[in-house]
Design an enzyme around this catalytic site. Structure first.
Site, PDB file in Angstrom:
ATOM      1  N   ASP A  55     -44.475 -54.232   7.220  1.00 37.81           N
ATOM      2  CA  ASP A  55     -45.454 -53.144   7.232  1.00 37.81           C
ATOM      3  C   ASP A  55     -46.522 -53.425   6.182  1.00 37.81           C
ATOM      4  OD1 ASP A  55     -46.041 -50.304   8.293  1.00 37.81           O
ATOM      5  OD2 ASP A  55     -46.199 -50.070   6.116  1.00 37.81           O
ATOM      6  N   GLU A  57     -50.130 -51.547   4.171  1.00 40.76           N
ATOM      7  CA  GLU A  57     -51.075 -50.466   3.948  1.00 40.76           C
ATOM      8  C   GLU A  57     -52.421 -51.125   3.677  1.00 40.76           C
ATOM      9  OE1 GLU A  57     -50.304 -47.399   4.524  1.00 40.76           O
ATOM     10  OE2 GLU A  57     -48.156 -47.831   4.748  1.00 40.76           O
ATOM     11  N   ASN A 103     -52.189 -43.168   2.309  1.00 43.20           N
ATOM     12  CA  ASN A 103     -51.091 -43.961   1.736  1.00 43.20           C
ATOM     13  C   ASN A 103     -50.817 -43.662   0.258  1.00 43.20           C
ATOM     14  OD1 ASN A 103     -53.185 -45.398   0.355  1.00 43.20           O
ATOM     15  ND2 ASN A 103     -53.450 -46.683   2.195  1.00 43.20           N
ATOM     16  N   HIS A 198     -45.389 -43.865   4.600  1.00 41.50           N
ATOM     17  CA  HIS A 198     -46.697 -44.496   4.430  1.00 41.50           C
ATOM     18  C   HIS A 198     -46.760 -45.391   3.188  1.00 41.50           C
ATOM     19  CE1 HIS A 198     -48.596 -42.653   7.838  1.00 41.50           C
ATOM     20  NE2 HIS A 198     -48.219 -41.438   7.431  1.00 41.50           N
ATOM     21  N   ASP A 203     -41.511 -47.924   4.912  1.00 42.21           N
ATOM     22  CA  ASP A 203     -41.800 -47.905   6.354  1.00 42.21           C
ATOM     23  C   ASP A 203     -41.197 -49.121   7.045  1.00 42.21           C
ATOM     24  OD1 ASP A 203     -43.127 -45.540   6.142  1.00 42.21           O
ATOM     25  OD2 ASP A 203     -45.143 -46.364   6.421  1.00 42.21           O
TER      26      ASP A 203
END
Length: 601
Positions: A55, A57, A103, A198, A203
């Site tokens: 994942d 951000e 985030n 987030h 995540d």
């Protein structure tokens, strides 16, 4: 090597990524690709054993202009977390308030974070074989995450080929009734808690747990796929022929990595390279391969005509006993393969969707390794094969001259059809009638179907579908005469269809001959029965003839008293036993019942 690698054009081989944590970032732009794969019966267990959840951000939504500000990766081994990687990344550009609102990562947090050049070598070391496609990765809405990762690695000068599965797509496929399939909704469905939604590593870890559960659900549907693969697998003897075909292609320089085999529902073994380019069949009358008529070698091959579905008059059946009997066809087999391989390559290079379709297609079919080929051919060389003994039946020699074609129909002559010089208008006006006719035919309303086909023809609809529908219908009602003449008309109007329709017409001629022979025999049998009945009736009108000898009753002087047609008649009137009368007539005794007796003759 993956399908994607197989077709991707490369000027030079990709160097292995240096996974030393403090390596120097390459000066040239690299080439990192990422492609989604599907979960299926042949890869589900390997994915379950080991995968990496991922994942990111970011500062925004564009992989080209925005940057990753947090990385999270979690290695799962047998469904459990093995180790994790997590880090903020200083993008050297300010993060917008809208991004921070999602985030909760601020510019202050990133100011002390490592730069891209400092953290990505460590990430590369952590991902390891996943960068070469040997370990599958996953993410939720994975195209977003791996789009950013691929762009970043390429920009930093690294080469990689990433294979991933998308838990969002899997959730949509397998989880019904959810309001949406966002990661938070799927987490709730599976009862998962996300302590830092987030944020990348949290995540990523939950995404991995989601994949584990989705693999369990998907496994149930894989059982059907496994059965399909098993049902389409050729028998051992059929695979021996397949192995020899593969060996012939390899010996002539063909690349057989994507050569596959399957047994279809009609009992033919398809030899495929995405598309089927050869068919073989192990039938009761013998094993044969379908070959173009003009490509049969000048050898002692035993051949036979094909059916319409086998290719029509353009193809023949070439019978063989042992797989090694196919050697005279080696050039034909190789050329057919290379033509098919070229078509497959062109299709696979068309798009990523086409490559995915190719993968889905070939994984459901049987592949033979070099060891498989060697083992099968060794077994075939020891097998005792019976020689080919095919006799052509008399009915196969039947020609059109052997039948009487008496077709009754109401179709108008071709000279009177409309729109004969305007194909588009004929199609537009006639197609609806053909479509309606097909509906009626499938519903069993055959007379109405014929009427609709006649209208389609009348309005100028001239297409293979119409004449094929006519022929199928007439075959259904065993009106072979009409089938023959409608196919004649179709061939004259569309010569390009001649091969298949000629084969169908030849079959109709044989069926008509058999039908007329049965009718002739039935008439002959009925005539014989009528003659016997007539003879019986004639015999009944004739006077009955005595079944015994006439006898004369006399006195002692020899004067005739009475004549009887039989001794039985005399016994009934005189009351003397038949034996006494017979003995008296034969001279065994003089009298019987006081009378003399003698046969009339």
């Amino acid at each position: 090597m993956s399908i994607f690698d197989f077709f991707k054009k490369k000027n030079e081989a990709k160097p292995h990524v240096n996974i030393e944590p403090k390596i120097k970032i390459p000066t040239k732009r690299g080439e990192t690709t990422s492609s989604r794969i599907e979960i299926h019966s042949t890869n589900i267990e390997s994915i379950r054993k080991r995968f990496i959840a991922f994942d990111v951000e970011t500062t925004g939504l564009s992989p080209m202009t925005d940057r990753i500000i947090e990385l999270g990766a979690v290695i799962f081994q047998d469904g459990k977390v093995e180790k994790s990687f997590s880090s903020l990344v200083n993008p050297e550009v300010p993060v917008s308030q809208s991004a921070s609102a999602v985030n909760h990562i601020t510019n202050e947090m990133l100011s002390s974070a490592p730069l891209e050049t400092e953290i990505y070598p460590s990430l590369i070391e952590f991902l390891g074989e996943a960068l070469h496609g040997n370990i599958v990765m996953c993410a939720h809405n994975a195209r977003f995450d791996f789009g950013f990762l691929s762009n970043t690695l390429s920009r930093l000068g690294f080469n990689a080929d990433i294979k991933y599965v998308d838990t969002l797509s899997l959730a949509r496929k397998h989880l019904r009734g959810l309001e949406n399939h966002k990661q938070t909704s799927v987490e709730t469905y599976f009862g998962l808690t996300n302590i830092a939604s987030h944020r990348a590593v949290s995540d990523a870890e939950n995404c991995g747990h989601i994949l584990v559960r989705l693999l369990d659900i998907a496994n149930e549907s894989m059982e059907t796929e496994k059965k399909q693969i098993e049902q389409s697998r050729p028998t051992v003897q059929e695979l021996e022929a397949c192995a020899y075909i593969q060996w012939l292609i390899t010996e002539q320089g063909g690349d057989t990595k994507l050569l596959r085999f399957r047994k279809n529902s009609r009992g033919y073994v398809d030899v495929c390279c995405l598309y089927s380019f050869l068919k073989i069949k192990f039938a009761r009358k013998g094993s044969y391969i379908l070959v173009k008529k003009d490509c049969v070698p000048n050898s002692d091959c035993i051949i036979e005509s094909c059916t319409q579905s086998e290719g029509g008059t353009d193809y023949v059946r070439v019978f063989f006993s042992s797989p090694f009997d196919l050697e005279p066809l080696s050039k034909y087999i190789y050329k057919s393969y290379m033509d098919c391989h070229k078509s497959m390559e062109q299709y696979a290079l068309y798009s990523s969707y086409a490559r995915q379709e190719l993968e889905n297609s070939i994984r459901l079919m049987c592949a033979l390794s070099e060891a498989d080929v060697s083992s099968l051919l060794k077994a075939a060389s020891k097998r005792d094969y019976a020689p080919v003994t095919i006799s052509v039946k008399d009915e196969e020699k039947i020609s059109r001259d052997d039948v009487a074609i008496n077709a009754v129909h109401s179709r108008i002559p071709l000279t009177e059809i409309k729109n004969s010089k305007n194909w588009d208008k004929g199609f537009a006006m006639g197609f609806p009638y053909w479509e309606k006719g097909e509906e009626e035919r499938k519903a069993g309303h055959l007379e109405e179907a014929i009427a609709q086909f006649d209208k389609a023809r009348y309005y100028g609809y001239v297409a293979p579908a119409l004449y094929t529908s006519y022929a199928v219908l007439y075959r259904q009602i065993k009106d072979y005469s009409n089938e023959i003449i409608i196919l004649d008309e179709g061939i004259s109007r569309m010569p390009e269809q001649a091969s298949q329709w000629e084969a169908r017409r030849d079959k109709a001629i044989k069926l008509l001959f058999a039908q007329q022979e049965n009718e002739r025999k039935a008439l002959e049998k009925a005539k014989q029965k009528a003659d016997k009945l007539k003879q019986k009736e004639s015999a009944a009108t004739q006077p009955k003839q005595s079944r015994g000898r006439a006898i004369i009753q006399m006195n002692d002087n020899g004067n005739i008293i009475k004549e009887f047609e039989t001794i039985a008649a005399a016994v009934q009137e005189v009351g003397v036993s038949s034996k006494s009368i017979r003995d008296a007539a034969n001279g065994v005794q003089k009298r019987a019942g006081g009378f003399r007796w003698a046969y009339k003759e």
